[in-house]
Scaffold this active site. Structure first.
Site, PDB file in Angstrom:
ATOM      1  N   ASP A  54      -4.128  -7.817  80.913  1.00  0.00           N
ATOM      2  CA  ASP A  54      -4.821  -6.908  81.829  1.00  0.00           C
ATOM      3  C   ASP A  54      -4.020  -6.948  83.128  1.00  0.00           C
ATOM      4  O   ASP A  54      -3.305  -7.911  83.393  1.00  0.00           O
ATOM      5  CB  ASP A  54      -6.251  -7.428  82.040  1.00  0.00           C
ATOM      6  CG  ASP A  54      -6.973  -6.673  83.134  1.00  0.00           C
ATOM      7  OD1 ASP A  54      -7.549  -7.339  84.009  1.00  0.00           O
ATOM      8  OD2 ASP A  54      -6.951  -5.422  83.124  1.00  0.00           O
ATOM      9  N   ASP A  56      -5.099  -5.642  86.772  1.00  0.00           N
ATOM     10  CA  ASP A  56      -5.792  -5.976  88.021  1.00  0.00           C
ATOM     11  C   ASP A  56      -6.607  -7.251  87.913  1.00  0.00           C
ATOM     12  O   ASP A  56      -7.352  -7.440  86.961  1.00  0.00           O
ATOM     13  CB  ASP A  56      -6.710  -4.820  88.422  1.00  0.00           C
ATOM     14  CG  ASP A  56      -5.902  -3.649  88.918  1.00  0.00           C
ATOM     15  OD1 ASP A  56      -5.711  -2.698  88.138  1.00  0.00           O
ATOM     16  OD2 ASP A  56      -5.438  -3.706  90.060  1.00  0.00           O
TER      17      ASP A  56
END
Lengths: 318, 281
Positions: A54, A56
């Site tokens: 992922d 952020d």
């Protein structure tokens, strides 16, 4: 002479419709998987692990700077954090607009950089003028209502494909030299900003990069990025946070439209069932998607998780 | 609670030096990844590096990993102990059942000094039934679980030609696919129609072999009266019959449908003739 498009081409229409009609009139996705835009490794490749990251709050700290939640959690000065976040946000969208056609492409977002490549005719773009090819005007034209496959539609699709091709080229050229892309003035501001963010976040990115680098250096492992940011801004973020060297552009997926679970499925179709997938993230969406596909999940909620991950990789446990 | 730079740094150092470098969740993640990749050596090394922590005890991913390593390192008693002393969730049952049997087979093979045949393996499985920690107790002689089979049979007795909606409903409650339910009904109707096909009743005849004569004058006997042992495997008692072929023709044939297995000694002439014919070829 005006070009006729389906109503979905006007910017006020939601993106989903846009994609389902105009952007897919070439049938780029609907023709099924396993095509050239989703390259699969050769069957005898020695790939063993695919690390699905992922972006952020896992690799980079960005959103939580803007909301103040990072500052709150780690006892940092909130206005300072927000300022840094805003400066970074400006850089991201500036880069996206200036060099990555975000203005043109915002309504036509894709999941993957190669998704519209089937509409490309491969012509030489070195002298092509993107500014004056009528793409933007056509996209904002309020003219309505034609079925897909109309001549105008195909022409517009090709211009779209040219843009994505150019973006891909830009990424590959500048991924290790963002300063060159920004120009001297912006480059200095960028370096300054990066240093300040690293200081405020206690070297979060540096820690993440250690793990990413180990994986990148192994011939039997790859890094893949799945983010809820739209593709073009995601590429801008990756470049600005100097992650271009660990993420080939073909390994970046935007889950904005189809969700992380569907992205995971595309990734599994691409790399096959013989590899082990490890999902690394901070959120519920990736955790659930990982669980659904029986992929081991490494949660990142603090620096120590990044450190532990690095340790696991260094000792070759992962 | 303020966490400034120094505090973060300290936290990092402490966690690195602490006895548990990885959280239980992270340990489970590594175990899963190495298991899926078949990296048993790395897995063994990893498990060995873990401290004895209460947090890790009973963690299923770790137990699975320990079981796998024990198997690969031929520490079978340890493997059985792990499997028997912890309850595992159903999603892991297949994997662990596989380990249990593979270990049993391997041990037997070593003791025997030669590879095992299918019957040997069958006997081993009978001798070492799966512990309930890794098995839900369902017999798998049949392809479908007993509860599913009963549900299918119940509907069949009520109506041999269920509608698509009824089949779909049955599929839902049994967990089978619509195709499986449809095929079951199709096959069941066909088998009820043609008992002489002997598919269904073949299960009642296990082995037919020439009988050995007690006396020596078989050489003088006319070849037209061969005799055979018939071993009928019924649910509880195997029966041995020594009959001559001529006697057989005197048996009265009858057909009937078996809805379920039960103990009795019908001799199904069609079946026997079928068997003998193939033997006499």
């Amino acid at each position: 002479m005006f070009q006729m498009f389906s109503p979905a081409c006007s910017p006020s229409t939601p993106i989903k419709e846009l994609d389902d009609r105009a952007c897919r009139s070439g049938g780029s996705k609907s023709r099924g998987r396993g095509r050239k835009n989703n390259p699969s490794p050769p069957p005898d490749s020695d790939l063993e692990r695919v690390f699905v990251w992922d972006l952020d709050e896992t690799i980079i700290v960005f959103h939580s700077l803007l909301t103040g939640s990072y500052a709150q959690k780690y006892g940092k000065d909130p206005p300072m954090a927000v300022t840094l976040g805003l400066r970074m946000e400006e850089m991201i969208f500036n880069l996206a607009d200036t060099h990555l056609f975000f203005n043109d492409l915002e309504e036509c977002d894709q999941v993957h950089i190669d998704d519209v490549s089937s509409d490309d005719n491969g012509q030489d773009l070195s002298t092509y003028s993107f500014a004056t090819d009528g793409f933007h005007a056509a996209a904002t034209s309020a003219n309505l209502c034609l079925a897909t496959g109309v001549r105008g539609g195909v022409d517009w699709m090709r211009k779209l494909a040219f843009r994505y091709r150019r973006v891909k080229e830009m990424y590959s050229t500048y991924k290790n030299n963002v300063g060159g892309l920004l120009g001297p003035a912006k480059r200095d501001a960028w370096l300054q900003l990066r240093a300040e963010i690293e200081a405020l976040t206690d070297s979060w990115l540096t820690h993440a990069l250690k793990s990413l680098s180990i994986i990148s250096s192994r011939s039997n492992c790859v890094n893949v990025l799945v983010t809820t940011t739209q593709l073009i801004p995601a590429l801008a973020k990756v470049l600005l946070y100097s992650l271009g060297s660990v993420f080939p552009v073909e390994n970046i997926y935007s889950a904005t439209k189809i969700g992380k679970e569907s992205c995971f499925e595309r990734i599994m179709q691409r790399f096959g069932r013989k590899v082990v997938y490890v999902v690394i993230g901070d959120g519920v969406e990736e955790e659930q998607a990982a669980k659904k596909h029986n992929m081991p999940f490494w949660r990142i909620s603090s620096h120590s998780d990044l450190l532990a991950l690095h340790q696991a990789l260094e000792f070759e446990y992962l | 609670m303020e966490r400034n730079t120094d505090a973060v740094r300290t936290e990092l150092l402490v966690s690195a030096a602490s006895s548990l470098a990885f959280s239980p969740e992270q340990v489970a993640c590594v175990c899963e990844a190495l298991q899926q990749g078949g990296n048993v050596d790395r897995l063994a090394r990893f498990l060995w590096s873990l401290p004895q922590s209460d947090l890790l005890r009973g963690n299923e991913s770790i137990l699975k990993a320990q079981a796998l390593v024990a198997y690969h390192q031929a520490r079978y008693q340890e493997l059985y102990s792990i499997l028997e002393n912890h309850s595992f969730s159903p999603s892991n049952h297949t994997f662990l059942q596989d380990l249990w049997y593979k270990a049993r087979y391997t041990e037997a093979e070593k003791a025997r000094g030669r590879p095992l045949g299918a019957v040997d393996k069958y006997r081993i499985r009978r001798k070492y039934p799966l512990p309930r920690t890794i098995w839900d107790g369902e017999e798998t002689v049949y392809c479908f679980k007993e509860r599913s089979r009963n549900a299918l049979k119940d509907l069949y007795n009520h109506n041999r030609y269920p509608s698509p909606a009824e089949k779909r409903n049955l599929a839902k409650i049994t967990g089978l696919s619509l195709t499986q339910v449809s095929n079951w009904f199709k096959n069941r109707r066909q088998r009820d129609r043609n008992p002489s096909e002997a598919h269904y009743y073949m299960s009642n005849v296990v082995c037919v072999k020439p009988a050995r004569r007690q006396n020596q004058d078989h050489l003088n006997k006319p070849p037209s009266a061969p005799a055979f042992h018939f071993i009928f495997l019924h649910t509880d008692r195997p029966n041995f019959f020594h009959v001559s072929l001529r006697d057989l023709s005197l048996y009265h044939t009858h057909t009937h449908t078996h809805a379920h297995a039960h103990t009795h000694t019908h001799i199904h002439t069609h079946t026997i003739i079928y068997c003998l014919k193939s033997l006499l070829k």
